[in-house]
Every structure is written in structure tokens, then in C-alpha cells.
Design a protein around this motif. Structure first.
Motif, mmCIF file in Angstrom:
data_model
loop_
_atom_site.group_PDB
_atom_site.id
_atom_site.type_symbol
_atom_site.label_atom_id
_atom_site.label_comp_id
_atom_site.label_asym_id
_atom_site.label_seq_id
_atom_site.Cartn_x
_atom_site.Cartn_y
_atom_site.Cartn_z
ATOM 1 N N ARG A 92 -8.510 1.216 17.394
ATOM 2 C CA ARG A 92 -8.100 1.690 16.065
ATOM 3 C C ARG A 92 -6.991 0.829 15.488
ATOM 4 N N ARG A 93 -6.050 0.425 16.326
ATOM 5 C CA ARG A 93 -5.000 -0.477 15.846
ATOM 6 C C ARG A 93 -5.593 -1.819 15.416
ATOM 7 N N LEU A 94 -6.555 -2.309 16.184
ATOM 8 C CA LEU A 94 -7.209 -3.569 15.835
ATOM 9 C C LEU A 94 -7.982 -3.432 14.524
ATOM 10 N N LEU A 95 -8.633 -2.276 14.326
ATOM 11 C CA LEU A 95 -9.350 -2.035 13.078
ATOM 12 C C LEU A 95 -8.383 -1.993 11.893
ATOM 13 N N GLU A 96 -7.220 -1.385 12.081
ATOM 14 C CA GLU A 96 -6.228 -1.340 11.009
ATOM 15 C C GLU A 96 -5.746 -2.742 10.651
ATOM 16 N N ASN A 97 -5.560 -3.594 11.658
ATOM 17 C CA ASN A 97 -5.175 -4.976 11.379
ATOM 18 C C ASN A 97 -6.274 -5.721 10.630
ATOM 19 N N ARG A 98 -7.515 -5.495 11.014
ATOM 20 C CA ARG A 98 -8.634 -6.140 10.318
ATOM 21 C C ARG A 98 -8.705 -5.655 8.871
ATOM 22 N N ARG A 99 -8.412 -4.394 8.643
ATOM 23 C CA ARG A 99 -8.435 -3.885 7.268
ATOM 24 C C ARG A 99 -7.314 -4.510 6.430
ATOM 25 N N LEU A 100 -6.138 -4.642 7.031
ATOM 26 C CA LEU A 100 -5.040 -5.281 6.307
ATOM 27 C C LEU A 100 -5.376 -6.733 5.972
ATOM 28 N N ASP A 101 -6.005 -7.444 6.919
ATOM 29 C CA ASP A 101 -6.417 -8.825 6.657
ATOM 30 C C ASP A 101 -7.447 -8.874 5.535
ATOM 31 N N LEU A 102 -8.394 -7.928 5.550
ATOM 32 C CA LEU A 102 -9.423 -7.895 4.516
ATOM 33 C C LEU A 102 -8.813 -7.643 3.144
ATOM 34 N N ASP A 103 -7.920 -6.689 3.057
ATOM 35 C CA ASP A 103 -7.301 -6.389 1.763
ATOM 36 C C ASP A 103 -6.419 -7.529 1.285
ATOM 37 N N SER A 104 -5.774 -8.236 2.216
ATOM 38 C CA SER A 104 -4.983 -9.407 1.825
ATOM 39 C C SER A 104 -5.873 -10.498 1.253
ATOM 40 N N CYS A 105 -7.026 -10.704 1.867
ATOM 41 C CA CYS A 105 -7.979 -11.707 1.357
ATOM 42 C C CYS A 105 -8.503 -11.309 -0.018
ATOM 43 N N LYS A 106 -8.755 -10.031 -0.221
ATOM 44 C CA LYS A 106 -9.203 -9.568 -1.537
ATOM 45 C C LYS A 106 -8.136 -9.836 -2.597
ATOM 46 N N GLU A 114 0.832 -1.208 0.000
ATOM 47 C CA GLU A 114 0.000 0.000 0.000
ATOM 48 C C GLU A 114 0.863 1.253 0.000
ATOM 49 N N LYS A 115 1.948 1.231 0.764
ATOM 50 C CA LYS A 115 2.821 2.394 0.816
ATOM 51 C C LYS A 115 3.452 2.694 -0.538
ATOM 52 N N PHE A 116 3.748 1.657 -1.294
ATOM 53 C CA PHE A 116 4.354 1.850 -2.618
ATOM 54 C C PHE A 116 3.318 1.934 -3.732
ATOM 55 N N GLY A 117 2.023 1.866 -3.350
ATOM 56 C CA GLY A 117 0.971 1.975 -4.353
ATOM 57 C C GLY A 117 0.847 0.778 -5.263
ATOM 58 N N GLN A 118 1.249 -0.399 -4.812
ATOM 59 C CA GLN A 118 1.233 -1.589 -5.665
ATOM 60 C C GLN A 118 -0.014 -2.426 -5.463
ATOM 61 N N VAL A 119 -0.734 -2.235 -4.371
ATOM 62 C CA VAL A 119 -1.945 -3.013 -4.091
ATOM 63 C C VAL A 119 -3.064 -2.056 -3.712
ATOM 64 N N GLU A 120 -4.277 -2.554 -3.788
ATOM 65 C CA GLU A 120 -5.445 -1.749 -3.459
ATOM 66 C C GLU A 120 -5.637 -1.681 -1.940
ATOM 67 N N LYS A 121 -6.278 -0.601 -1.509
ATOM 68 C CA LYS A 121 -6.517 -0.375 -0.087
ATOM 69 C C LYS A 121 -7.983 -0.018 0.138
ATOM 70 N N THR A 122 -8.581 -0.657 1.127
ATOM 71 C CA THR A 122 -9.972 -0.354 1.472
ATOM 72 C C THR A 122 -10.032 0.993 2.201
ATOM 73 N N GLU A 123 -10.762 1.921 1.634
ATOM 74 C CA GLU A 123 -10.884 3.248 2.211
ATOM 75 C C GLU A 123 -12.101 3.322 3.121
ATOM 76 N N LEU A 124 -11.949 4.020 4.245
ATOM 77 C CA LEU A 124 -13.069 4.241 5.154
ATOM 78 C C LEU A 124 -13.952 5.354 4.607
ATOM 79 N N ASP A 125 -15.226 5.353 4.998
ATOM 80 C CA ASP A 125 -16.142 6.368 4.490
ATOM 81 C C ASP A 125 -15.793 7.741 5.081
#
Length: 389
Positions: free
Chosen positions: A159-173, A25-36
Motif C-alpha cells: 500500500r505504501r508503494l502504491l501511494e508512492n506510485r500514485r504520487l509519481d503519476l500525479d506529478s507526471c500529470k 494535495e493536502k492544501f487542495g492546490q493540485v489534482e489527486k488521482t482517486e481510487l475506484d
């Protein structure tokens, strides 16, 4: 010690997967789930609340206890869960020294008597300050500290737990997307002119394997999406609670202002009482035969000092200012620095930035001048003026 190798390996794998996703995500190589947008607004508001609360808390500590060494000592005692030893503050120490000095000089002397009165007032001021510090620490500092060390830590953890859940979600995608792409390639129609039939079997087997991988990745994605949505809801509720925090801090702020108002009012009353006590003996220092009248005034008899009764008559409120005449020379212009409300009819009220004419009269206290504005005349304090050439 229960050492679970499988769990350790699983945790290491999850950590590595999240690290890869975060780096991509930092290098812009993968997609990232954005919060509303609403969620991002809540996050920004929470961060702002934390930052400003921390600054207000630290600066209030500096206001209530300017000595950094004392603040560090109080912090250490608090962390050690011990009571901070009670020590006299600066006002109480000053009052104590003044009263001890009065005993040495003699309480019956004018200086000793005055030291006793001023020292007693300083001790009362120190007591009022101590009470103000205790009230402010309980009603204002404690709620701010509770937010920073309690509510904010909980919000940060979620918030840290939510960030980990988002990373897991994007990895699954990303895994599902990769599996579908591989399945489509494996399911492509083989070349019928291929002379080796074994390739047909390998192609069909690979297609089945990738189809199974797609199903597995889709299931993991559904689980990750559920966990992310649940954690997002928990975090959102905590962030919306910042509004309640603002309401609580607003109430505490009102209590802090009330405590400050009561403290300064008490100090003013103590000083007013002291001023009245000292005002009963305005010429206590006039017994020194070598002390001439106040500087700035000139006596018609040269350097002779005023008699005691005459000086009292000039300095008391019975002085008839309207009968005082401006000298032929010696008047000056003065600019008013601050607003001043006259205490009685012998004084002249002032407005900041206005220009008045001032001059001295024989025997008047050096802290005062006679001021004129048009046909108005009265005593004015020197500290409120800027004398012009």
C-alpha cells in the motif's frame, strides 16, 4: 562502500517531488488521482480487519494470561528465541500448598483428609488449564499473530508503494499539463509589427524546446501510469485475500471455542468428582461437640444439637420433602435470581424472576431452604434467591 552520488541525488529528487505533490494535495492546490469505489471498499475492509484482529489478539492474551508481567516475560523470551521456563500455575500452586498443609495437620484428620482431596482436585484443574492455554495459543493466537506480523505487513508495504506510485503519476500529470500550457504560449503568433526580427527566432526556438518537453513529460506519464496500474493490481489481489483470512480465522475461532468447551467440561467433571467424594462424609465436621445445628433453624428441644443419625437422615436425599410442614411463622418471600434445574425429586426447579415462599427446617444445611410454589415443594439453594422482607 559503493557510494553512488547520482543515485543518491536521483532518490532525493524523487522524494522532494513526492513531498511537493503530497503537500499540494493536502492544501487542495493540485489534482489527486482517486481510487475506484471497489478498491476503497477493499482498503476499508482491510483496515477494519487489522484493527479488530489486533484488539481480539490482545484481549485473548489477557484472558489466557491475566498477569501483565508474565506476558512481558513471554514476549521477551519469544523475541530472544528462547523457551519460556515452565512454572506451576495458580491452581497447581494452591493444590501443592493444600497437600503440604495436610501433611502438617495430619492426613488422618478430617481437615487434613479433605485438604488432600481438594488439593488433588486443584492440581488437576491447574493441569487442565495449562493444556487449555497451550491449545489456545497454537490454534487461535498463533494464526492471529501470523496475520498481523506477516500478511498485514506485506499488505502495508504494498500500500505504501502504491501511494508512492500514485504520487509519481500525479506529478507526471502536473508536469505534462504545465509543459502543454507553456508550449501553447510559446507557439502563439508573434506581433508582426515587432521591429526586432530576433524575437521571431527566439519564439520558434522556445516553441521547439517546449514541444520536446511535452513529449518527454508524456513519455514519463505513460511509464508512471503503467507502474501505477501494475502496483494497483498487486495491492488489489492482496486486499481480496482478506476474505481467505476471514475464513481461516473463522476456523481458528471454532477450534478456540471447542478448546474452551473441553476445558470447562473437564473442570466441571473434576469438581463434580470432588463434590461426590466430599459428599460421602457430610457430617465429618459434626464431631465437634461445640458446633450447633445450622443457623436459621430452631430445635424443638431448645439449643440441643441433633444426634448424628438424625442429622444424616435430614441431610441425605432420603428426606421426604412432601412431609415437611411450613411453620406457622418464619416463612418469607424470595425472588429467584437465576434458573435452577432440580438434581433430584427432593429439589425444586426455579425460573429466574419468579416469586416463591421459603422457610427453614431443623437440621437443614444453611445453604438450602425449603421452597414452595403453589402445590409444589422442594429444596432450593440460597445463592439462587434474593430474600424479601
Amino acid at each position: 562502500m559503493d557510494f553512488n552520488v547520482k543515485k543518491l541525488a536521483s532518490d532525493a529528487g524523487v522524494f522532494f517531488t513526492r513531498a511537493v505533490q503530497f503537500t499540494g494535495e493536502k492544501f487542495g492546490q493540485v489534482e489527486k488521482t482517486e481510487l475506484d469505489a471497489h478498491f476503497e471498499s477493499l482498503l476499508s475492509r482491510a483496515d477494519s480487519t487489522k484493527n479488530w484482529t489486533e484488539k481480539i489478539f490482545r484481549q485473548t492474551e489477557c484472558l489466557l494470561q491475566p498477569n501483565p508481567s508474565a506476558r512481558i516475560e513471554e514476549f521477551l523470551y519469544e523475541k530472544l528465541d528462547r523457551t519460556v521456563p515452565s512454572r506451576p500455575n495458580n491452581g497447581e500452586l494452591l493444590g501443592h500448598y493444600m497437600q503440604d498443609a495436610a501433611k502438617d495437620f495430619g492426613p488422618g484428620t478430617p481437615y487434613g483428609n479433605t485438604l488432600i482431596k481438594v488439593g488433588d482436585c486443584e492440581r488437576r484443574l491447574g493441569g487442565a488449564q495449562r493444556e487449555f492455554l497451550q491449545t489456545s495459543a497454537i490454534s487461535f493466537l498463533a494464526p492471529l499473530r501470523n496475520f498481523l506480523e506477516g500478511d498485514w505487513r506485506t499488505i502495508s508495504k504494498e500500500r505504501r508503494l502504491l501511494e508512492n506510485r500514485r504520487l509519481d503519476l500525479d506529478s507526471c500529470k502536473a508536469r505534462l499539463k504545465k509543459a502543454k500550457l507553456a508550449e501553447s504560449k510559446a507557439a502563439a503568433v508573434p506581433d508582426f509589427q515587432e521591429t526586432r526580427p530576433r524575437n521571431y527566432v527566439l519564439s520558434a526556438s522556445a516553441s521547439a524546446l517546449w514541444s520536446e518537453e511535452v513529449d518527454k513529460a508524456a513519455h514519463e506519464l505513460r511509464v508512471a501510469q503503467t507502474e501505477f496500474d501494475r502496483q494497483a493490481e498487486v495491492t488489489r489481489l492482496l486486499l481480496e485475500g482478506i476474505s481467505s483470512t476471514h475464513v481461516n480465522h473463522l476456523r481458528c475461532l471454532h477450534e478456540f471455542v471447542e478448546a474452551q468447551t473441553a476445558y470447562y467440561k473437564q473442570c466441571y467433571l473434576h469438581m463434580q468428582d470432588l463434590q461426590k467424594e466430599l459428599g460421602r462424609f457430610p457430617n465429618a465436621f459434626a464431631g465437634n461437640p461445640g458446633l450447633s445445628m445450622a443457623s436459621g433453624g430452631s430445635s424443638p428441644q431448645g439449643n440441643a444439637t441433633l444426634p448424628l443419625d438424625a442429622a444424616s437422615a435430614v441431610e441425605t436425599d432420603t428426606l421426604k420433602i412432601e412431609e415437611v410442614q411450613a411453620p406457622a411463622t418464619g416463612t418469607r418471600k424470595a425472588k429467584v435470581l437465576y434458573d435452577y434445574d432440580a438434581a433430584d425429586t427432593s429439589e425444586l426447579s426455579l425460573l429466574a424472576d419468579e416469586l416463591i415462599t421459603v422457610y427453614t427446617v431443623p437440621g437443614m444445611d444453611s445453604d438450602w431452604l425449603v421452597g414452595e410454589r403453589g402445590n409444589q415443594k422442594g429444596k432450593v439453594p440460597v445463592t439462587y434467591l434474593e430474600l424479601l422482607s
